[in-house]
Design an enzyme around this catalytic site. Structure first.
Site, PDB file in Angstrom:
ATOM      1  CE  LYS A  84      -4.280   0.848   2.330  1.00 32.27           C
ATOM      2  NZ  LYS A  84      -4.902   0.636   3.825  1.00 32.27           N
TER       3      LYS A  84
HETATM    4  C1  E4P Z   1      -8.363   1.348   3.576  1.00 33.69           C
HETATM    5  O1  E4P Z   1      -7.529   0.922   3.191  1.00 33.69           O
HETATM    6  C2  E4P Z   1      -8.078   2.473   4.861  1.00 33.69           C
HETATM    7  O2  E4P Z   1      -7.149   2.085   5.666  1.00 33.69           O
HETATM    8  C3  E4P Z   1      -9.404   2.719   5.772  1.00 33.69           C
HETATM    9  O3  E4P Z   1     -10.432   2.229   4.989  1.00 33.69           O
HETATM   10  C4  E4P Z   1      -9.343   3.873   6.358  1.00 33.69           C
HETATM   11  O4  E4P Z   1     -10.634   4.112   7.109  1.00 33.69           O
HETATM   12  P1  E4P Z   1     -11.112   5.281   7.972  1.00 33.69           P
HETATM   13  O5  E4P Z   1     -11.042   6.546   7.366  1.00 33.69           O
HETATM   14  O6  E4P Z   1     -12.095   5.009   8.772  1.00 33.69           O
HETATM   15  O7  E4P Z   1      -9.958   5.418   8.897  1.00 33.69           O
END
Ligand code: E4P
Length: 214
Positions: A84
């Site tokens: 990522k």
């Molecule tokens: C996904 O890859 C992200 O890590 C995640 O959905 C972020 O979510 P949040 O905005 O609730 O922290």
């Protein structure tokens, strides 16, 4: 639309996997920090004990060279690790280099269609638009999913769209209708989505009728 779980908790990931509908896992530095465990150890656990699906593990370097170094270490943990990478100019350089090495990438923190298009053209396997965080500042996260889906469709782009930062069941329905390939879902949302008062009432009535039969 497929389901990933957005969690670094091994118990949550195992429980979601037991539902039989899980195709992958996403983590981020905040989720890992909450767990207080070794990141690499946790990734080994998830990939060896729970799923052969994509497991996104985020780099924390801000320069492409550092991202690449981290990415190679992460990718060496298991073949199903997806690296990522944040949506920055340095991130795009890293995505291109990783794509040349056949290492899968998930470009995260996407808040516009242009960002998604650039990430896809750099070779991202997945792009992650953040619905909830857009809604939080008065924009419409679901509209962004629709725009990205239309652009990818019109230009025959095969990067997959992961609806991220999903906060409630309506987000999931709308992400699916608007063309997200995957939604990454916090564990508590799986519990919320399965619930319907008429289902509960129906079960209770069937059981009562069964128990009161003559
Ligand atoms: C996904 O890859 C992200 O890590 C995640 O959905 C972020 O979510 P949040 O905005 O609730 O922290």
């Amino acid at each position: 639309m497929k389901f990933f779980i957005d969690s670094a908790s091994i118990s949550e990931i195992k429980e979601a996997n037991a539902l039989g509908l899980l195709d992958g896992v996403t983590t981020n530095p905040s989720l890992v920090a909450k767990e207080g465990v070794s990141f690499h150890e946790r990734l080994r656990e998830i990939t060896s004990e729970v799923t052969e699906g994509s497991v996104s593990a985020e780099v924390i370097s801000l320069d492409a060279e550092g991202m690449l170094r981290e990415a190679k270490e992460l990718a060496a943990i298991a073949p199903n690790i997806t690296v990522k990478v944040p949506m920055t100019l340095e991130g795009l350089k890293a995505v291109k280099a990783l794509s040349d090495l056949n290492i899968k990438t998930n470009v995260t923190l996407i808040f516009s269609a242009n960002q998604a298009l650039m990430a896809a053209r750099a070779g991202a396997s997945y792009v992650s638009p953040f619905l909830g965080r857009l809604d939080d500042i008065g924009h419409n996260g679901v509209d962004l999913i629709a725009q990205i889906a239309e652009i990818f469709d019109r230009h025959a782009i095969d990067s997959e769209i992961i609806a991220a930062s999903v906060r409630h069941p309506v987000h999931l329905t709308e992400a699916a209708i608007n063309g997200a390939h995957i939604a990454t879902v916090p564990f508590k949302l799986f519990e919320q989505m399965v619930k319907h008062p008429l289902t509960d009432q129906g079960i209770e009535k069937f059981l009562n009728d069964w128990n009161n039969q003559k």
